[in-house]
Scaffold this motif. Structure first.
Motif, PDB file in Angstrom:
ATOM      1  N   ALA A 207       0.188  -8.856 -10.619  1.00  0.00           N
ATOM      2  CA  ALA A 207       1.343  -8.616  -9.769  1.00  0.00           C
ATOM      3  C   ALA A 207       1.590  -7.126  -9.633  1.00  0.00           C
ATOM      4  O   ALA A 207       1.950  -6.635  -8.570  1.00  0.00           O
ATOM      5  CB  ALA A 207       2.566  -9.309 -10.355  1.00  0.00           C
TER       6      ALA A 207
ATOM      7  N   PHE B  67       3.054 -15.420  -8.070  1.00  0.00           N
ATOM      8  CA  PHE B  67       3.326 -16.376  -9.138  1.00  0.00           C
ATOM      9  C   PHE B  67       2.962 -17.791  -8.731  1.00  0.00           C
ATOM     10  O   PHE B  67       2.397 -18.549  -9.516  1.00  0.00           O
ATOM     11  CB  PHE B  67       4.801 -16.308  -9.550  1.00  0.00           C
ATOM     12  CG  PHE B  67       5.039 -15.299 -10.622  1.00  0.00           C
ATOM     13  CD1 PHE B  67       4.887 -15.640 -11.954  1.00  0.00           C
ATOM     14  CD2 PHE B  67       5.396 -13.999 -10.310  1.00  0.00           C
ATOM     15  CE1 PHE B  67       5.088 -14.707 -12.938  1.00  0.00           C
ATOM     16  CE2 PHE B  67       5.589 -13.052 -11.293  1.00  0.00           C
ATOM     17  CZ  PHE B  67       5.442 -13.404 -12.612  1.00  0.00           C
ATOM     18  N   SER B  68       3.294 -18.120  -7.478  1.00  0.00           N
ATOM     19  CA  SER B  68       3.029 -19.510  -7.100  1.00  0.00           C
ATOM     20  C   SER B  68       1.518 -19.753  -7.020  1.00  0.00           C
ATOM     21  O   SER B  68       1.033 -20.817  -7.379  1.00  0.00           O
ATOM     22  CB  SER B  68       3.715 -19.850  -5.779  1.00  0.00           C
ATOM     23  OG  SER B  68       2.984 -19.305  -4.708  1.00  0.00           O
TER      24      SER B  68
ATOM     25  N   THR C 211      10.117  -8.736  -4.391  1.00  0.00           N
ATOM     26  CA  THR C 211      10.256 -10.006  -5.107  1.00  0.00           C
ATOM     27  C   THR C 211       9.598 -11.145  -4.334  1.00  0.00           C
ATOM     28  O   THR C 211       9.057 -12.078  -4.929  1.00  0.00           O
ATOM     29  CB  THR C 211      11.740 -10.346  -5.319  1.00  0.00           C
ATOM     30  OG1 THR C 211      12.416 -10.118  -4.091  1.00  0.00           O
ATOM     31  CG2 THR C 211      12.350  -9.506  -6.416  1.00  0.00           C
ATOM     32  N   ALA C 212       9.614 -11.061  -3.030  1.00  0.00           N
ATOM     33  CA  ALA C 212       8.994 -12.114  -2.226  1.00  0.00           C
ATOM     34  C   ALA C 212       7.493 -12.156  -2.501  1.00  0.00           C
ATOM     35  O   ALA C 212       6.891 -13.230  -2.632  1.00  0.00           O
ATOM     36  CB  ALA C 212       9.255 -11.868  -0.744  1.00  0.00           C
TER      37      ALA C 212
ATOM     38  N   LEU D 260       6.072 -11.035  -5.222  1.00  0.00           N
ATOM     39  CA  LEU D 260       5.907 -11.503  -6.601  1.00  0.00           C
ATOM     40  C   LEU D 260       5.906 -13.015  -6.651  1.00  0.00           C
ATOM     41  O   LEU D 260       5.075 -13.642  -7.300  1.00  0.00           O
ATOM     42  CB  LEU D 260       7.069 -10.981  -7.455  1.00  0.00           C
ATOM     43  CG  LEU D 260       6.743  -9.796  -8.361  1.00  0.00           C
ATOM     44  CD1 LEU D 260       7.956  -9.469  -9.220  1.00  0.00           C
ATOM     45  CD2 LEU D 260       5.549 -10.113  -9.240  1.00  0.00           C
ATOM     46  N   ARG D 261       6.864 -13.598  -5.929  1.00  0.00           N
ATOM     47  CA  ARG D 261       6.988 -15.048  -5.914  1.00  0.00           C
ATOM     48  C   ARG D 261       5.668 -15.665  -5.433  1.00  0.00           C
ATOM     49  O   ARG D 261       5.169 -16.641  -5.969  1.00  0.00           O
ATOM     50  CB  ARG D 261       8.144 -15.459  -5.008  1.00  0.00           C
ATOM     51  CG  ARG D 261       8.792 -16.775  -5.436  1.00  0.00           C
ATOM     52  CD  ARG D 261       9.961 -17.122  -4.538  1.00  0.00           C
ATOM     53  NE  ARG D 261      10.947 -16.051  -4.435  1.00  0.00           N
ATOM     54  CZ  ARG D 261      11.440 -15.584  -3.283  1.00  0.00           C
ATOM     55  NH1 ARG D 261      11.020 -16.088  -2.130  1.00  0.00           N
ATOM     56  NH2 ARG D 261      12.340 -14.630  -3.273  1.00  0.00           N
ATOM     57  N   ASP D 262       5.122 -14.999  -4.427  1.00  0.00           N
ATOM     58  CA  ASP D 262       3.881 -15.466  -3.853  1.00  0.00           C
ATOM     59  C   ASP D 262       2.748 -15.461  -4.888  1.00  0.00           C
ATOM     60  O   ASP D 262       2.022 -16.442  -5.053  1.00  0.00           O
ATOM     61  CB  ASP D 262       3.517 -14.524  -2.702  1.00  0.00           C
ATOM     62  CG  ASP D 262       2.795 -15.255  -1.623  1.00  0.00           C
ATOM     63  OD1 ASP D 262       3.441 -16.103  -0.977  1.00  0.00           O
ATOM     64  OD2 ASP D 262       1.596 -14.985  -1.465  1.00  0.00           O
TER      65      ASP D 262
END
Lengths: 96, 903
Positions: B887, B828-829, B821-822, B824-826
């Motif tokens: 992703a 996404f941002s 998830t970390a 993924l967050r990356d």
């Protein structure tokens, strides 16, 4: 070009030709031109080529060698003859 | 690290393999590598290592050049300074090779550009044909149209008396008028045909100043009553019915019962006719079928009530349009002061060009802006792709720079590639334009004036060439400049492709994505607004039911039309026949289709003071029994027209609600009597009564389309009027599919001499009202979708690159136990920042844009919250999709693999 091959005992790889031409003309010669021309002469049947045997002391893979064929020799003679006839009676100095 | 003399640095080997693969097999390329190595050895032996790199590159670069040109004599390396032309040609050659090396990228870029450029070329060719190309008259901008205005600002045609007033103006010279006229062509052999022509006054042809194709136009004596009937023929009819025979000039042709001498044929093209100057329907292709002179009785030129004349004029020499406008307005005010025009009325003047094409100008401008936005999206998309490619080429560029290629040269090389790409895109675009135009014309059966003349001519090619140059600069320059930033090059020489020099470039790419997103948001908002507005238009109740209704124009045979009483009987029996056809629910006759403007006339209400200047005006129509039923127009009070309303019974009239509210407010109109003075003169045989009793009030009909208010209307009974031609309105009951054929058959059987003009379906006619809106809506939203897809692609490329460059980092992080998830967050941002910025900027830009297009919208506010909410949502969803695809790749990274790939 055929002349150069002939000068190099009728059997040579391309780099010596480049160096020979450079030495004779005093100008930098493009290896690419030599490469292209050799292949064209080969297609016309003036030269034949084959990959030579590895030479001891020479780095890397064996070079491709070009051999002057009888037709090529004939062409060289003819060209020389033409040049001679054209230059007859002219004082152009040495025509090599 | 030093190479041993006979070894050759990898960059040279890579260059040779890459640049020679189109021409040489692997073994041959190895030969070349060998040769270069040997040459270097020889060079070292003779001259030492000084200048070795330059020498090597000189030799290397000759290979692709020599191989690309099949026959070159042996030549020495250039020592002379290259001319610009030499280097441009070399760049071009280099560019071709580079592009061939990455076919996928080349294809993608060319495809994107082709889509955007063909959209632009197509819309431009429409805009050019419709708006820019001059009308086919000398000094077309000096032709104007004259209008009556009333207190509400509604325009109407001019009455004959007002035409006389206008002719007195010095600012206009000449002034001419026209009104519609149908005639039945009755050839000795073949079917009779109703032709739609125009009656014109002196000044009409003089204003247009267009020479006839053959013969001579009307001379002053032709306008006098009692002269021999003469006719000027339209090009279309001349070709179609007379095979373009020039010997027709001077001959007599039978129209109805009258022999007309054909005195001229006009060239094809647009002409002012009633259809063209309505304000609702722009120029009809082809113009009138014929022209005949108007021969009013002299006293009719004193009539200022019967507004039946379309008026055109030419500005007098050295008069500007605004001066003429002032003069016309002043005359209008004077006429009102004299009581010759009603209070609150006046005269106004507009440019004829505006009348002809002005109604579509805004729609086309909007389209042009839309495709321009699409082009910008495509350009920034291509810029982002090229930027990505520049990353992959950094070592090549670095080497070139090291060899002494100046920055300009490197930039130029890359611009050359972009130019090639854009030219390819442009070529495809130009090639596609005629097809797209054909598609456009077929998909949108509309009366956009002059649309049929749109073609991809020289102007379109020139325009496309400009676009290609613009694209080259827009998409090529930024990546080229960034890629050759000298500091960067130096850095690149030291590091390999995973270096950190990517940051700036990715920022730029993010900016490009944000820009694309912003433009896509604007496009989508505009599209959604237009679609909503169009739906609102379609939802307007026009006051009649169009479903299953067809209309046929019918002209009575001359033997019958000659006597008014027989004509009336004929119409009643015709209606009866139509009514009895199986499949017909109800049939009715009327003077007009419900979607046409009719003539506007003044009338008096009995019992009110007789003040001719201030008399009320309403549009006049004649309807027979069955008309209201066939169209499902409700009778609100009293009754409709029935078969028992005959010439010898009480003369009746119906009014619509708008007229009841406007003229009979607070009183019951039923039973009141009105007088329409001009009717007295209209009757050919003096049998038409001017005074009528109101027997019913019917629902309002939006005759001029959903955007126009229902005007006050008076319906007279058809049987109490004289008309030699009518429109049959036929409602089907839906039980048979071949009712149209049955109707045609029945009409033929009534009388072979009966002339019919095309069966038209009412829904299709109604859709003409919104043709322009549909045209704009369909196109703009198609472009909106393309823009959306393009910007989604841009985003995908951005994110995909970002993920690819960080494969190692992700692998490492996964390896040391980072939760997916970390990562993924990356991802996404990385993706969402530019999208969110783009969406916000886009919404900010969209607000003034939609406000400016207020006049294009119907029933929707420019800042419609729903449209403004939908667009960003759609964009964010699309962005999310693009990101999710990437992703998956990021998470699928195998740590071991990632680390190895980079080691």
């Amino acid at each position: 070009m055929l002349l150069a091959v002939a000068r190099l005992d009728g059997l040579t790889s391309s780099v010596p030709i480049v160096l020979e031409l450079q030495a004779r003309t005093g100008r930098e010669v493009a290896a690419a031109s030599v490469f292209v021309t050799l292949r064209r002469l080969e297609r016309r049947g003036y030269l034949s080529s084959f990959v030579g045997d590895p030479v001891p002391g020479q780095a890397g893979r064996p070079r491709r060698l070009f051999r002057l064929l009888p037709e090529g020799l004939e062409a060289v003679r003819e060209a020389g003859e033409v040049l001679r006839r054209l230059s007859e009676g002219l004082s152009l100095g040495d025509l090599a | 690290m030093r190479n041993s003399p006979s070894e050759i640095p990898a960059v040279y080997v890579a260059f040779l393999h890459l640049s020679l693969w189109p021409w040489l097999k692997r073994a041959d390329r190895d030969d070349v590598v060998r040769d270069i190595a040997d040459l270097r050895t020889a060079y070292l032996a003779e001259s030492g290592s000084r200048g070795l790199a330059r020498y090597t590159w000189r030799q290397l670069l000759q290979f692709p050049t020599q191989l690309a040109l099949p026959h070159r004599r042996l030549h020495t390396l250039p020592h002379r300074r290259e001319t610009t032309m030499d280097s441009v040609v070399a760049d071009l050659r280099m560019a071709v090779r580079t592009l061939r090396r990455s076919p996928l990228l080349t294809f993608t870029v060319v495809a994107i550009l082709a889509v955007a450029i063909s959209a632009n070329s197509t819309i431009f060719s429409v805009v050019y044909a419709v708006l820019i190309r001059p009308l086919p008259f000398p000094e077309p901008d000096r032709i104007v149209a004259l209008w009556n205005t009333d207190a509400e600002g509604t325009r109407s045609r001019l009455a004959p008396g007002t035409l006389v007033d206008a002719r007195e103006l010095d600012a206009l010279e000449p002034v001419g008028a026209f009104m519609s006229r149908n005639a039945t062509l009755t050839p000795p052999d073949g079917e009779p045909e109703i032709l739609q022509g125009a009656r014109v006054t002196q000044g009409y042809f003089e204003t247009l100043a267009r020479a006839p194709l053959a013969g001579r136009i009307f001379e002053p004596h032709h306008y006098q009553r009692g002269e021999k009937p003469v006719m000027v023929l339209g090009h279309d009819v001349w070709m179609r019915r007379f095979q373009g025979d020039r010997r027709l000039i001077g001959r007599d042709v039978l129209f109805g019962e009258t022999q007309y001498e054909i005195i001229a044929v006009m060239p094809p093209g647009v002409y002012p006719s009633t259809a063209s100057i309505e304000g609702t329907l722009p120029l009809r292709p082809g113009g009138p079928d014929f022209w005949v002179p108007i021969r009013f009785q002299d006293e009719f030129y004193g009539n200022r009530r019967t507004r039946i004349l379309g008026v055109i004029a030419r500005l007098a020499p050295s008069i500007t349009i605004s001066q003429a406008q002032e003069a016309v307005a002043a005359r209008g005010a004077a006429l009102v002061a004299d009581g010759r025009l009603p209070e609150g009325g006046g005269l106004t003047l507009t440019s004829f060009r505006h009348e002809a094409v002005g109604t579509v100008q805004r729609a086309l401008t909007l389209l042009l802006l839309t495709v321009a936005a699409l082009l910008l999206i495509a350009a920034s998309n291509v810029a982002a792709l090229l930027l990505t490619r520049a990353e992959a080429r950094q070592s090549e560029l670095a080497v070139r720079a090291a060899l002494g290629a100046g920055r300009w040269r490197l930039v130029r090389l890359q611009l050359m590639e972009t130019l090639l790409l854009a030219t390819a895109g442009g070529t495809v675009g130009i090639a596609a334009t005629p097809r797209l135009l054909g598609l456009l014309r077929n998909a949108i059966p509309t009366r956009i004036p002059r649309l049929e003349t749109a073609a991809s001519g020289t102007e379109v090619v020139a325009f496309t060439a400009l676009i290609v140059l613009g694209i080259t600069l827009l998409s090529g320059l930024v990546p080229a400049v960034v890629a050759t930033r000298s500091g960067l090059l130096r850095a690149l020489l030291r590091t390999t492709s995973t270096g950190t020099a990517q940051g700036g470039r990715r920022r730029l790419q993010s900016t490009l994505v944000a820009a694309q997103t912003a433009m896509a948001v604007v496009l989508v908002i505009v599209s959604v607004l237009l679609v909503r507005s169009f739906l609102q238009l379609g939802a307007v109740d026009l006051g009649f039911d169009k479903a299953n209704v067809m209309t046929v124009s019918v002209a009575a045979p001359d033997t019958i039309a000659a006597v008014a009483a027989t004509t009336r009987a004929f119409w009643l029996s015709l209606r009866q026949t139509l009514d009895e056809i199986p499949g017909v629910a109800v049939a009715g006759l009327g003077s007009d289709r419900p979607v046409e403007r009719s003539w506007v006339d003044g009338f008096r209400i009995e019992g009110s003071p007789d003040d001719s200047g201030d008399s009320p005006h309403a549009s006049l129509r004649q309807i027979g029994p069955g008309y209201l039923e066939a169209l499902d127009i409700p009778v609100i009070a009293g009754r409709g027209v029935t078969a028992s309303d005959r010439a010898d019974t009480v003369q009746v009239a119906l009014i619509n609600e708008a007229a009841a509210n406007a003229f009979f407010a607070g009183t019951d109109p039923i039973g009141q009597r009105i007088t329409i003075p001009s009717l007295e003169r209209i009757g050919f045989q003096g049998e038409v009564a001017a005074t009528r009793e109101i027997v019913g009030v019917v629902g309002d009909v939006h005759h001029l389309g959903p955007t126009a208010a229902a005007d006050p209307s008076i319906y007279l009974a058809l049987q109490q009027f004289e008309s030699y031609s009518t429109i049959a309105i036929i409602r089907e009951d839906g039980s048979r599919a071949d009712t149209a054929a049955a109707v045609q058959q029945a009409l033929r059987e009534i009388d072979p001499a009966l002339a019919i003009r095309g069966i038209e379906r009412l829904p299709l006619l109604v859709s003409d009202f919104t043709a322009r809106e549909r045209f704009a809506t369909v196109l703009v939203s198609s472009f909106g979708i393309i823009g959306l897809v393009l910007s989604a692609m841009g985003l995908y490329v951005l994110v995909a690159r970002a993920v690819a460059f960080r494969t190692r980092e992700y692998g490492l992080r996964l390896a040391i136990g980072a939760p997916p998830t970390a990562l993924l967050r990356d991802v996404f941002s990385t993706a969402l920042r530019p999208v969110v910025v783009g969406v916000l900027v886009g919404m900010a830009v969209a607000a003034p844009v939609t406000t400016a297009m207020r006049s294009q919208l119907f029933g929707v506010e420019p800042l419609d919250p729903m449209s403004f909410a939908t667009a960003p949502l759609v964009l964010l969803l699309v962005a999310l999709l693009a990101v999710l695809l990437c992703a998956r790749r990021a998470l699928g990274v195998d740590p071991a693999h990632a680390l190895r790939a980079d080691g």
